[in-house]
Write a protein that holds these residues in place. Structure first.
Motif, PDB file in Angstrom:
ATOM      1  N   UNK A 135     -27.224   3.472 -20.863  1.00 19.27           N
ATOM      2  CA  UNK A 135     -25.975   4.271 -21.283  1.00 19.27           C
ATOM      3  C   UNK A 135     -25.749   3.585 -22.762  1.00 19.27           C
ATOM      4  N   UNK A 136     -26.534   2.696 -23.208  1.00 18.06           N
ATOM      5  CA  UNK A 136     -25.844   2.124 -24.678  1.00 18.06           C
ATOM      6  C   UNK A 136     -26.422   2.923 -25.792  1.00 18.06           C
ATOM      7  N   UNK A 137     -27.535   3.406 -25.012  1.00 18.04           N
ATOM      8  CA  UNK A 137     -28.002   5.084 -25.803  1.00 18.04           C
ATOM      9  C   UNK A 137     -27.354   5.210 -26.227  1.00 18.04           C
ATOM     10  N   UNK A 138     -27.008   6.390 -25.160  1.00 20.87           N
ATOM     11  CA  UNK A 138     -26.083   7.262 -24.672  1.00 20.87           C
ATOM     12  C   UNK A 138     -24.412   6.909 -26.172  1.00 20.87           C
ATOM     13  N   UNK A 139     -23.879   5.711 -26.104  1.00 23.16           N
ATOM     14  CA  UNK A 139     -22.944   5.766 -26.464  1.00 23.16           C
ATOM     15  C   UNK A 139     -23.555   5.672 -28.092  1.00 23.16           C
ATOM     16  N   UNK A 140     -24.724   5.401 -28.331  1.00 21.54           N
ATOM     17  CA  UNK A 140     -24.839   5.305 -29.766  1.00 21.54           C
ATOM     18  C   UNK A 140     -25.132   6.489 -30.429  1.00 21.54           C
ATOM     19  N   UNK A 141     -25.172   7.245 -29.750  1.00 20.76           N
ATOM     20  CA  UNK A 141     -25.274   8.770 -29.873  1.00 20.76           C
ATOM     21  C   UNK A 141     -23.333   9.375 -30.010  1.00 20.76           C
ATOM     22  N   UNK A 142     -22.952   9.314 -29.869  1.00 21.33           N
ATOM     23  CA  UNK A 142     -21.779   9.458 -30.447  1.00 21.33           C
ATOM     24  C   UNK A 142     -20.978   9.060 -31.209  1.00 21.33           C
ATOM     25  N   UNK A 143     -21.466   8.321 -31.995  1.00 18.15           N
ATOM     26  CA  UNK A 143     -21.084   7.692 -33.404  1.00 18.15           C
ATOM     27  C   UNK A 143     -21.458   6.903 -34.038  1.00 18.15           C
ATOM     28  N   UNK A 144     -21.304   6.285 -35.665  1.00 22.99           N
ATOM     29  CA  UNK A 144     -21.894   5.533 -36.371  1.00 22.99           C
ATOM     30  C   UNK A 144     -21.518   5.041 -36.560  1.00 22.99           C
ATOM     31  N   UNK A 145     -20.365   3.962 -35.490  1.00 24.30           N
ATOM     32  CA  UNK A 145     -19.817   2.863 -35.308  1.00 24.30           C
ATOM     33  C   UNK A 145     -19.984   2.124 -33.979  1.00 24.30           C
ATOM     34  N   UNK A 146     -20.886   3.580 -32.977  1.00 21.21           N
ATOM     35  CA  UNK A 146     -21.562   2.890 -32.190  1.00 21.21           C
ATOM     36  C   UNK A 146     -22.633   2.482 -32.264  1.00 21.21           C
ATOM     37  N   UNK A 147     -23.424   4.010 -32.780  1.00 21.67           N
ATOM     38  CA  UNK A 147     -24.953   3.005 -33.532  1.00 21.67           C
ATOM     39  C   UNK A 147     -24.595   1.622 -34.004  1.00 21.67           C
ATOM     40  N   UNK A 148     -24.188   1.455 -35.237  1.00 21.57           N
ATOM     41  CA  UNK A 148     -23.975   0.125 -35.866  1.00 21.57           C
ATOM     42  C   UNK A 148     -23.823  -1.659 -34.280  1.00 21.57           C
ATOM     43  N   UNK A 149     -22.461  -0.971 -33.943  1.00 20.80           N
ATOM     44  CA  UNK A 149     -22.356  -2.467 -32.696  1.00 20.80           C
ATOM     45  C   UNK A 149     -23.952  -2.614 -31.919  1.00 20.80           C
ATOM     46  N   UNK A 150     -24.142  -1.482 -31.600  1.00 22.82           N
ATOM     47  CA  UNK A 150     -24.895  -1.836 -29.962  1.00 22.82           C
ATOM     48  C   UNK A 150     -26.402  -1.564 -30.743  1.00 22.82           C
ATOM     49  N   UNK A 151     -26.701  -1.157 -31.587  1.00 23.83           N
ATOM     50  CA  UNK A 151     -28.025  -1.144 -32.054  1.00 23.83           C
ATOM     51  C   UNK A 151     -28.998  -2.417 -31.902  1.00 23.83           C
ATOM     52  N   UNK A 152     -28.606  -3.756 -32.511  1.00 21.94           N
ATOM     53  CA  UNK A 152     -28.925  -5.211 -32.043  1.00 21.94           C
ATOM     54  C   UNK A 152     -29.367  -5.157 -30.492  1.00 21.94           C
ATOM     55  N   UNK A 153     -28.029  -4.885 -29.535  1.00 21.31           N
ATOM     56  CA  UNK A 153     -28.485  -4.903 -27.696  1.00 21.31           C
ATOM     57  C   UNK A 153     -29.847  -4.063 -27.246  1.00 21.31           C
ATOM     58  N   UNK A 154     -30.000  -2.454 -28.267  1.00 11.87           N
ATOM     59  CA  UNK A 154     -30.732  -1.598 -27.292  1.00 11.87           C
ATOM     60  C   UNK A 154     -32.193  -2.448 -28.455  1.00 11.87           C
ATOM     61  N   UNK A 155     -32.528  -2.835 -29.156  1.00  7.52           N
ATOM     62  CA  UNK A 155     -33.133  -3.479 -29.353  1.00  7.52           C
ATOM     63  C   UNK A 155     -33.807  -4.552 -28.856  1.00  7.52           C
ATOM     64  N   UNK A 156     -32.836  -5.495 -28.539  1.00  9.70           N
ATOM     65  CA  UNK A 156     -33.306  -6.449 -27.593  1.00  9.70           C
ATOM     66  C   UNK A 156     -33.820  -6.018 -26.339  1.00  9.70           C
ATOM     67  N   UNK A 157     -33.193  -4.511 -26.263  1.00 12.68           N
ATOM     68  CA  UNK A 157     -33.010  -4.710 -23.903  1.00 12.68           C
ATOM     69  C   UNK A 157     -34.485  -4.172 -24.072  1.00 12.68           C
ATOM     70  N   UNK A 158     -34.542  -3.522 -25.454  1.00 14.89           N
ATOM     71  CA  UNK A 158     -36.252  -2.496 -25.572  1.00 14.89           C
ATOM     72  C   UNK A 158     -37.014  -3.972 -25.809  1.00 14.89           C
TER      73      UNK A 158
END
Length: 172
Positions: A135-158
């Motif tokens: 879900x968060x990877x998909x949000x990151x694809x929508x725009x740069x703001x989401x990319x920046x906001x959720x990248x740390x979370x996605x890395x932790x989840x990975x």
């Protein structure tokens, strides 16, 4: 625990998703599985996401909805409709970029649409982790703001996913 749930109905190729109450990640496993089945269908003519009775929605749910909107647009060339009457929910959806894949309408219709509650899937740590990550990877694809906001979370989840896979594949 979530105090909300997702209901679903389908009629002649139009799919309706109604999110009621405080809808959180726990409600997403069933929704994500259903979306996987729907995207394989060839007779899809439309989709409506009804948020008129949603009081809270978390980023995982928004990511799953973004996934729905993206798949419908990419595979079926359909722009789904999102109905919202709560300005906070509408603002949140727009700020996450869902306006790119949905037509978001302010709607005050009949709250008693004929939907049935999706049955919560058996939630495992692995299922939940995969759903939240996707879900968060998909949000990151929508725009740069989401990319920046959720990248740390996605890395932790990975990292958590890697650890979980190592734990389950290692003989004990």
């Amino acid at each position: 625990m979530s105090t909300g749930h997702v209901e679903y109905a389908s009629l002649n190729g139009t799919h309706i998703f109604k999110l009621i109450g405080e809808v959180r990640a726990q409600s997403c496993i069933s929704l994500d599985k259903l979306l996987g089945k729907i995207e394989m269908q060839s007779n899809i003519v439309g989709a409506i996401v009804d948020l008129t009775q949603t009081t809270f929605i978390d980023s995982t749910v928004l990511g799953i909805l973004a996934k729905l909107g993206l798949k419908l647009k990419q595979i079926h060339h359909i722009q789904a409709v999102m109905l919202s009457t709560n300005s906070d929910i509408t603002t949140l959806a727009n700020s996450m970029g869902l306006g790119q894949v949905f037509v978001i309408l302010n709607y005050c219709g009949d709250p008693n649409i004929c939907t049935k509650a999706l049955v919560d899937e058996h939630i495992t740590q692995h299922n939940m982790l995969c759903t939240v990550l996707d879900a968060h990877r998909t949000l990151m694809k929508l725009n740069e703001s989401n990319q920046n906001m959720f990248e740390p979370l996605v890395k932790q989840l990975e990292k958590e996913q890697d650890n979980l896979e190592q734990t389950t594949s290692t003989p004990q």
